[in-house]
Design an enzyme around this catalytic site. Structure first.
Site, PDB file in Angstrom:
ATOM      1  N   ARG A  78     -68.630 -22.188 -69.743  1.00  0.00           N
ATOM      2  CA  ARG A  78     -67.199 -22.157 -70.044  1.00  0.00           C
ATOM      3  C   ARG A  78     -66.857 -23.391 -70.881  1.00  0.00           C
ATOM      4  O   ARG A  78     -67.335 -24.497 -70.594  1.00  0.00           O
ATOM      5  CB  ARG A  78     -66.354 -22.170 -68.765  1.00  0.00           C
ATOM      6  CG  ARG A  78     -66.294 -20.848 -68.028  1.00  0.00           C
ATOM      7  CD  ARG A  78     -65.514 -19.773 -68.808  1.00  0.00           C
ATOM      8  NE  ARG A  78     -65.451 -18.504 -68.093  1.00  0.00           N
ATOM      9  CZ  ARG A  78     -66.326 -17.507 -68.229  1.00  0.00           C
ATOM     10  NH1 ARG A  78     -67.345 -17.628 -69.053  1.00  0.00           N
ATOM     11  NH2 ARG A  78     -66.171 -16.378 -67.549  1.00  0.00           N
ATOM     12  N   GLU A 129     -60.776 -21.403 -76.570  1.00  0.00           N
ATOM     13  CA  GLU A 129     -61.191 -20.135 -77.176  1.00  0.00           C
ATOM     14  C   GLU A 129     -60.210 -18.988 -76.963  1.00  0.00           C
ATOM     15  O   GLU A 129     -60.189 -18.033 -77.736  1.00  0.00           O
ATOM     16  CB  GLU A 129     -62.573 -19.715 -76.659  1.00  0.00           C
ATOM     17  CG  GLU A 129     -62.595 -19.295 -75.185  1.00  0.00           C
ATOM     18  CD  GLU A 129     -63.981 -18.843 -74.719  1.00  0.00           C
ATOM     19  OE1 GLU A 129     -64.942 -19.608 -74.906  1.00  0.00           O
ATOM     20  OE2 GLU A 129     -64.076 -17.742 -74.159  1.00  0.00           O
ATOM     21  N   HIS A 171     -68.396 -16.355 -77.744  1.00  0.00           N
ATOM     22  CA  HIS A 171     -68.471 -15.788 -76.385  1.00  0.00           C
ATOM     23  C   HIS A 171     -69.094 -14.387 -76.404  1.00  0.00           C
ATOM     24  O   HIS A 171     -68.499 -13.413 -75.958  1.00  0.00           O
ATOM     25  CB  HIS A 171     -67.074 -15.735 -75.751  1.00  0.00           C
ATOM     26  CG  HIS A 171     -67.127 -15.753 -74.243  1.00  0.00           C
ATOM     27  ND1 HIS A 171     -66.248 -16.472 -73.483  1.00  0.00           N
ATOM     28  CD2 HIS A 171     -67.964 -15.152 -73.362  1.00  0.00           C
ATOM     29  CE1 HIS A 171     -66.530 -16.307 -72.204  1.00  0.00           C
ATOM     30  NE2 HIS A 171     -67.570 -15.502 -72.107  1.00  0.00           N
TER      31      HIS A 171
HETATM   32  P1  NAI Z   1     -73.844 -18.341 -60.201  1.00  0.00           P
HETATM   33  O1  NAI Z   1     -72.724 -18.435 -59.254  1.00  0.00           O
HETATM   34  O2  NAI Z   1     -75.008 -17.461 -59.873  1.00  0.00           O
HETATM   35  O3  NAI Z   1     -74.426 -19.801 -60.507  1.00  0.00           O
HETATM   36  C1  NAI Z   1     -73.620 -20.921 -60.720  1.00  0.00           C
HETATM   37  C2  NAI Z   1     -74.330 -22.110 -60.103  1.00  0.00           C
HETATM   38  O4  NAI Z   1     -73.607 -23.293 -60.469  1.00  0.00           O
HETATM   39  C3  NAI Z   1     -74.374 -22.063 -58.573  1.00  0.00           C
HETATM   40  O5  NAI Z   1     -75.708 -22.223 -58.123  1.00  0.00           O
HETATM   41  C4  NAI Z   1     -73.486 -23.223 -58.149  1.00  0.00           C
HETATM   42  O6  NAI Z   1     -73.898 -23.825 -56.927  1.00  0.00           O
HETATM   43  C5  NAI Z   1     -73.648 -24.154 -59.342  1.00  0.00           C
HETATM   44  N1  NAI Z   1     -72.640 -25.200 -59.422  1.00  0.00           N
HETATM   45  C6  NAI Z   1     -71.349 -25.164 -59.002  1.00  0.00           C
HETATM   46  N2  NAI Z   1     -70.756 -26.355 -59.246  1.00  0.00           N
HETATM   47  C7  NAI Z   1     -71.696 -27.147 -59.828  1.00  0.00           C
HETATM   48  C8  NAI Z   1     -71.694 -28.482 -60.293  1.00  0.00           C
HETATM   49  N3  NAI Z   1     -70.595 -29.241 -60.198  1.00  0.00           N
HETATM   50  N4  NAI Z   1     -72.821 -28.965 -60.830  1.00  0.00           N
HETATM   51  C9  NAI Z   1     -73.943 -28.227 -60.908  1.00  0.00           C
HETATM   52  N5  NAI Z   1     -74.008 -26.946 -60.465  1.00  0.00           N
HETATM   53  C10 NAI Z   1     -72.901 -26.417 -59.944  1.00  0.00           C
HETATM   54  O7  NAI Z   1     -73.183 -17.920 -61.596  1.00  0.00           O
HETATM   55  P2  NAI Z   1     -73.907 -17.299 -62.853  1.00  0.00           P
HETATM   56  O8  NAI Z   1     -73.867 -15.812 -62.785  1.00  0.00           O
HETATM   57  O9  NAI Z   1     -75.215 -17.934 -63.049  1.00  0.00           O
HETATM   58  O10 NAI Z   1     -72.906 -17.717 -64.025  1.00  0.00           O
HETATM   59  C11 NAI Z   1     -72.730 -19.074 -64.401  1.00  0.00           C
HETATM   60  C12 NAI Z   1     -71.562 -19.177 -65.350  1.00  0.00           C
HETATM   61  O11 NAI Z   1     -71.903 -18.573 -66.585  1.00  0.00           O
HETATM   62  C13 NAI Z   1     -70.296 -18.418 -64.906  1.00  0.00           C
HETATM   63  O12 NAI Z   1     -69.507 -19.185 -64.027  1.00  0.00           O
HETATM   64  C14 NAI Z   1     -69.593 -18.163 -66.196  1.00  0.00           C
HETATM   65  O13 NAI Z   1     -68.675 -19.189 -66.431  1.00  0.00           O
HETATM   66  C15 NAI Z   1     -70.699 -18.208 -67.247  1.00  0.00           C
HETATM   67  N6  NAI Z   1     -70.896 -16.920 -67.918  1.00  0.00           N
HETATM   68  C16 NAI Z   1     -70.823 -16.875 -69.286  1.00  0.00           C
HETATM   69  C17 NAI Z   1     -70.978 -15.681 -69.962  1.00  0.00           C
HETATM   70  C18 NAI Z   1     -70.960 -15.592 -71.453  1.00  0.00           C
HETATM   71  O14 NAI Z   1     -70.821 -14.488 -72.001  1.00  0.00           O
HETATM   72  N7  NAI Z   1     -71.121 -16.673 -72.185  1.00  0.00           N
HETATM   73  C19 NAI Z   1     -71.151 -14.418 -69.222  1.00  0.00           C
HETATM   74  C20 NAI Z   1     -71.291 -14.598 -67.792  1.00  0.00           C
HETATM   75  C21 NAI Z   1     -71.131 -15.801 -67.171  1.00  0.00           C
END
Ligand code: NAI
Length: 327
Positions: free
Chosen positions: A232, A261, A293
């Protein structure tokens, strides 16, 4: 369930219709805004995407027009005022997992396009200039890749980098047991900044991660480090990132997201006279590889998003709680 789908794009609609012959969808390509919110009147559910304005004021208007359910067609939910939804008794569900490969592979693509100077190489080739003088890259093999957020997408990216022969380190408040399978070692945030040749961000945007990467953190990174952000935009302070890049304090940036964005991406702005100055600087920087994105944009991801969205509506249709509800 009759559902109003905001921000519905031509590439996505066929997947939703295929997944659900039984729900009554109304589509608009327009985002949810103060001007469009009224269009949802008479629908029990709305389906939203990341650029939709699901702020407190919009939620109140949706509720007043009879909306009881919000299905997010995204993993991220930082654009939704969940407290307001909760207070009004509106059910909200996201798509917690859909092809993590889509975003992870996109992050790897951005990295390789920037590192191996593919855009510049193509430009020269098309001009029949076959000199290689400006196209020097580096091996990923043997480099240290730091992953911030080792959840679903972060681990998927880790596996790709493991395949390249990189050394993996990561930081996450919740350690992923799969980290062992790719020899990923957990380190402090400071050590990750100091030791990484490449840093990739895969954590959510929330009150703890807003501007997680700003001047202080950028100053700790190697001057050759490449920073990847497909998570993000608000996690990185763009102004500080640009200063670091422009002053030779950072090697490069690969971005699929930008902090402002919402007013730019997903729309045709060719004829928009006023341009976002910060974004223009990003686009003009030769050490920045930026996309709008599109990390999620694969057939498999869209099919997964549609299937989960429809399953959620199925649960709500029969008065049950969906397993993907956020509270
Ligand atoms: P997820 O929930 O499986 O993994 C996120 C990880 O980040 C978790 O393990 C969590 O503990 C960790 N986390 C939380 N706070 C943290 C911090 N302060 N420091 C380090 N790690 C921390 O989520 P997933 O599916 O892997 O997605 C991650 C992100 O990717 C989403 O939140 C979303 O913002 C972004 N995303 C972007 C897309 C795109 O099209 N560019 C599409 C889908 C998701």
């Amino acid at each position: 369930m009759n559902t109003f789908v905001f921000s519905a794009r031509p590439y996505e609609i066929p997947f939703l219709l295929k997944a659900s012959p039984h729900h009554a969808f109304s589509f608009t390509h327009q985002k949810l805004t103060a001007d469009t919110v009224g269009w949802a009147a008479g629908h029990k559910a709305v389906a939203l995407f990341t650029a939709d304005d699901a702020s407190s004021a919009m939620i109140e208007k949706l509720y007043a027009s009879g909306v009881k359910y919000i299905a997010l067609r995204s993993a991220g939910f930082d654009h939704v005022d969940l407290e307001k939804c909760k207070a009004l008794g509106i059910h909200v569900a996201n798509v917690p997992a859909y092809s993590p490969y889509s975003v992870a592979e996109h992050a790897a693509t951005l990295l390789m396009v920037l590192n191996r100077k593919i855009i510049e190489g193509r430009r020269l080739m098309l001009a029949h200039d076959f000199r290689l003088d400006t196209l020097l890259g580096f091996d990923i093999h043997g480099k240290t890749v730091g992953i911030i957020g080792t959840g679903t997408i972060g681990m998927s990216f880790a596996r790709i980098m493991h395949g390249f022969g990189a050394r993996l380190i990561g930081t996450d408040p919740v350690q992923n047991p799969d980290a062992q399978s790719v020899d990923l070692t957990y380190v402090s945030m400071e050590e990750l900044f100091r030791s990484s040749d490449i840093i990739s961000i895969h954590c959510p945007l929330n009150e703890h991660t807003r501007y997680l990467i700003a001047k202080q953190q950028l100053d700790q990174m190697k001057p050759t480090c490449i920073l990847i952000n497909t998570a993000r935009g608000g996690i990185v302070c763009t102004e500080d990132l640009l200063s670091a890049l422009e002053n030779g304090r950072l090697g490069g940036a690969c971005l699929d997201v930008y902090e402002k964005e919402k007013t730019i991406f997903f729309e045709d702005h060719r004829d928009t006279p006023d341009r976002d100055e910060l974004f223009e600087r990003l686009m003009a920087n030769p050490n920045v590889m930026i996309t709008g994105h599109q990390g999620f944009l694969t057939r498999e991801a869209l099919s997964g998003i549609a299937a989960t969205t429809v399953k959620t509506l199925d649960y709500w249709d029969v008065g049950k709680k969906s397993p993907t509800e956020l509270y």
